[in-house]
Design a protein around this motif. Structure first.
Motif, PDB file in Angstrom:
ATOM      1  N   ALA A 177     122.752  52.707  49.472  1.00  0.00           N
ATOM      2  CA  ALA A 177     122.988  53.427  50.828  1.00  0.00           C
ATOM      3  C   ALA A 177     124.528  53.779  51.455  1.00  0.00           C
ATOM      4  N   THR A 178     125.276  52.525  50.856  1.00  0.00           N
ATOM      5  CA  THR A 178     126.595  52.755  51.294  1.00  0.00           C
ATOM      6  C   THR A 178     127.317  53.775  50.149  1.00  0.00           C
ATOM      7  N   ASP A 179     126.771  54.202  49.299  1.00  0.00           N
ATOM      8  CA  ASP A 179     127.385  55.258  48.320  1.00  0.00           C
ATOM      9  C   ASP A 179     127.147  56.764  48.784  1.00  0.00           C
ATOM     10  N   ILE A 180     126.149  57.063  49.669  1.00  0.00           N
ATOM     11  CA  ILE A 180     125.672  58.186  49.996  1.00  0.00           C
ATOM     12  C   ILE A 180     126.180  58.728  51.338  1.00  0.00           C
ATOM     13  N   SER A 181     127.217  59.520  51.497  1.00  0.00           N
ATOM     14  CA  SER A 181     127.725  60.116  52.748  1.00  0.00           C
ATOM     15  C   SER A 181     126.730  61.283  53.180  1.00  0.00           C
ATOM     16  N   VAL A 182     126.876  61.350  54.607  1.00  0.00           N
ATOM     17  CA  VAL A 182     126.041  62.592  55.170  1.00  0.00           C
ATOM     18  C   VAL A 182     126.903  63.715  54.689  1.00  0.00           C
ATOM     19  N   GLY A 183     128.035  63.811  54.245  1.00  0.00           N
ATOM     20  CA  GLY A 183     128.713  64.909  53.710  1.00  0.00           C
ATOM     21  C   GLY A 183     127.898  65.261  52.333  1.00  0.00           C
ATOM     22  N   ASP A 184     127.784  64.331  51.390  1.00  0.00           N
ATOM     23  CA  ASP A 184     127.115  64.382  50.135  1.00  0.00           C
ATOM     24  C   ASP A 184     125.727  65.171  50.423  1.00  0.00           C
ATOM     25  N   GLY A 231     118.626  66.359  42.681  1.00  0.00           N
ATOM     26  CA  GLY A 231     120.020  66.118  42.915  1.00  0.00           C
ATOM     27  C   GLY A 231     120.553  64.665  42.687  1.00  0.00           C
ATOM     28  N   GLY A 232     119.629  63.760  42.232  1.00  0.00           N
ATOM     29  CA  GLY A 232     120.198  62.393  42.077  1.00  0.00           C
ATOM     30  C   GLY A 232     120.166  61.291  43.303  1.00  0.00           C
ATOM     31  N   PHE A 233     119.352  61.811  44.597  1.00  0.00           N
ATOM     32  CA  PHE A 233     119.888  61.122  45.566  1.00  0.00           C
ATOM     33  C   PHE A 233     118.399  59.982  45.754  1.00  0.00           C
ATOM     34  N   VAL A 234     117.152  60.520  45.104  1.00  0.00           N
ATOM     35  CA  VAL A 234     116.165  59.644  45.013  1.00  0.00           C
ATOM     36  C   VAL A 234     115.738  59.489  43.686  1.00  0.00           C
ATOM     37  N   LYS A 258     108.187  57.829  41.731  1.00  0.00           N
ATOM     38  CA  LYS A 258     107.135  57.260  40.992  1.00  0.00           C
ATOM     39  C   LYS A 258     105.697  57.928  41.506  1.00  0.00           C
ATOM     40  N   ARG A 259     105.047  58.556  40.660  1.00  0.00           N
ATOM     41  CA  ARG A 259     103.731  59.088  41.102  1.00  0.00           C
ATOM     42  C   ARG A 259     102.638  58.122  41.130  1.00  0.00           C
ATOM     43  N   GLY A 260     101.491  58.437  41.571  1.00  0.00           N
ATOM     44  CA  GLY A 260     100.400  57.841  41.590  1.00  0.00           C
ATOM     45  C   GLY A 260     100.045  56.678  42.822  1.00  0.00           C
ATOM     46  N   LYS A 261      99.034  56.179  42.706  1.00  0.00           N
ATOM     47  CA  LYS A 261      98.602  55.317  43.772  1.00  0.00           C
ATOM     48  C   LYS A 261      99.609  54.343  44.216  1.00  0.00           C
ATOM     49  N   ASP A 262     100.295  53.638  43.420  1.00  0.00           N
ATOM     50  CA  ASP A 262     101.533  52.785  43.942  1.00  0.00           C
ATOM     51  C   ASP A 262     102.789  53.428  44.038  1.00  0.00           C
ATOM     52  N   GLY A 263     102.879  54.940  44.160  1.00  0.00           N
ATOM     53  CA  GLY A 263     103.999  55.504  44.009  1.00  0.00           C
ATOM     54  C   GLY A 263     104.824  55.761  45.192  1.00  0.00           C
ATOM     55  N   GLY A 264     105.915  56.348  45.049  1.00  0.00           N
ATOM     56  CA  GLY A 264     106.665  56.477  46.334  1.00  0.00           C
ATOM     57  C   GLY A 264     108.127  56.927  46.036  1.00  0.00           C
ATOM     58  N   PHE A 265     108.898  56.700  47.095  1.00  0.00           N
ATOM     59  CA  PHE A 265     110.404  57.159  46.873  1.00  0.00           C
ATOM     60  C   PHE A 265     111.418  55.982  46.992  1.00  0.00           C
ATOM     61  N   VAL A 266     112.441  55.798  46.418  1.00  0.00           N
ATOM     62  CA  VAL A 266     113.460  54.933  46.784  1.00  0.00           C
ATOM     63  C   VAL A 266     114.722  55.668  46.628  1.00  0.00           C
ATOM     64  N   LEU A 267     115.916  55.340  47.187  1.00  0.00           N
ATOM     65  CA  LEU A 267     117.170  55.801  46.997  1.00  0.00           C
ATOM     66  C   LEU A 267     117.650  55.322  45.444  1.00  0.00           C
ATOM     67  N   ASN A 268     118.290  56.338  44.852  1.00  0.00           N
ATOM     68  CA  ASN A 268     118.626  56.219  43.501  1.00  0.00           C
ATOM     69  C   ASN A 268     119.963  55.912  43.420  1.00  0.00           C
ATOM     70  N   ARG A 269     120.584  55.559  44.809  1.00  0.00           N
ATOM     71  CA  ARG A 269     122.146  55.003  44.662  1.00  0.00           C
ATOM     72  C   ARG A 269     122.056  54.225  45.923  1.00  0.00           C
ATOM     73  N   GLU A 297     115.690  57.110  56.300  1.00  0.00           N
ATOM     74  CA  GLU A 297     114.604  56.514  56.388  1.00  0.00           C
ATOM     75  C   GLU A 297     114.405  55.440  55.131  1.00  0.00           C
ATOM     76  N   LEU A 298     114.918  55.930  53.999  1.00  0.00           N
ATOM     77  CA  LEU A 298     114.785  55.337  52.498  1.00  0.00           C
ATOM     78  C   LEU A 298     115.965  54.201  52.724  1.00  0.00           C
ATOM     79  N   ALA A 299     117.115  54.528  53.156  1.00  0.00           N
ATOM     80  CA  ALA A 299     117.954  53.508  53.566  1.00  0.00           C
ATOM     81  C   ALA A 299     117.636  52.350  54.383  1.00  0.00           C
ATOM     82  N   ARG A 300     116.896  52.689  55.473  1.00  0.00           N
ATOM     83  CA  ARG A 300     116.361  51.510  56.354  1.00  0.00           C
ATOM     84  C   ARG A 300     115.565  50.526  55.607  1.00  0.00           C
ATOM     85  N   ARG A 301     114.748  51.206  54.462  1.00  0.00           N
ATOM     86  CA  ARG A 301     113.828  50.270  53.862  1.00  0.00           C
ATOM     87  C   ARG A 301     114.483  49.842  52.421  1.00  0.00           C
TER      88      ARG A 301
END
Length: 151
Positions: free
Chosen positions: A71-78, A52-55, A58-69, A16-20
């Motif tokens: 999407a081309t660099d993260i395999s399902v195997g990882d 684990g370094g995948f995401v 940021k906390r707070g009202k405007d917080g959320g999550f984002v990929l840390n690498r 889902e993060l990769a989609r966005r």
């Protein structure tokens, strides 16, 4: 071999993060709702993925999550190896506690199955999954477009 629900949720959340990707921070609730993952459970999974370094988060009202690498660099195997520790078709291959160790006729079969599953997971990135989803969606809409355009 079946993946734990936790691992499936981790892959789906990262998908889902990769989609966005490139759209900024994504709120936990948006990820949970889009992928039908219980919010409380997802929070724990995303925090583990952050450690684990995948995401990044940021906390707070405007917080959320984002990929840390990318999407081309993260395999399902990882992701599977991070969440499950390893990929194995049967427990005895994972823990080497088989009473038949050294004389098990099935060991080569289990090892071959493990390598095949690892190959599939390792060759599929989050970006591949996003692209495949877009291609599937395009194919599903293709007949409607042709029917409208055809006199």
């Amino acid at each position: 071999m079946s993946l734990s629900l936790k691992c499936q949720y981790a892959v789906r959340a990262l998908f889902e993060l990769a989609r966005r990707e490139g759209a900024g921070l994504v709120r936990l609730r948006e990820i949970a709702d889009a992928q039908h993952i219980p919010h409380r459970y997802l929070e724990n999974i995303l925090n583990e993925l952050r450690r684990g370094g995948f995401v990044a988060s940021k906390r707070g009202k405007d917080g959320g999550f984002v990929l840390n690498r990318a999407a081309t660099d993260i395999s399902v195997g990882d992701v599977v190896r991070f969440v499950e520790d390893s990929v194995h078709p049967v427990e005895c291959v994972a823990d080497n506690l088989c009473p038949l160790t050294g004389k098990c006729v099935f060991l080569s079969l289990w090892d071959e199955a493990k390598r095949a599953v690892e190959k599939v997971y390792d060759e599929k990135t989050l970006a591949d999954l996003v692209r495949e989803e877009a291609e599937t969606a395009a194919c599903l809409h293709l007949p409607m477009v042709l029917a409208i355009a055809d006199p």
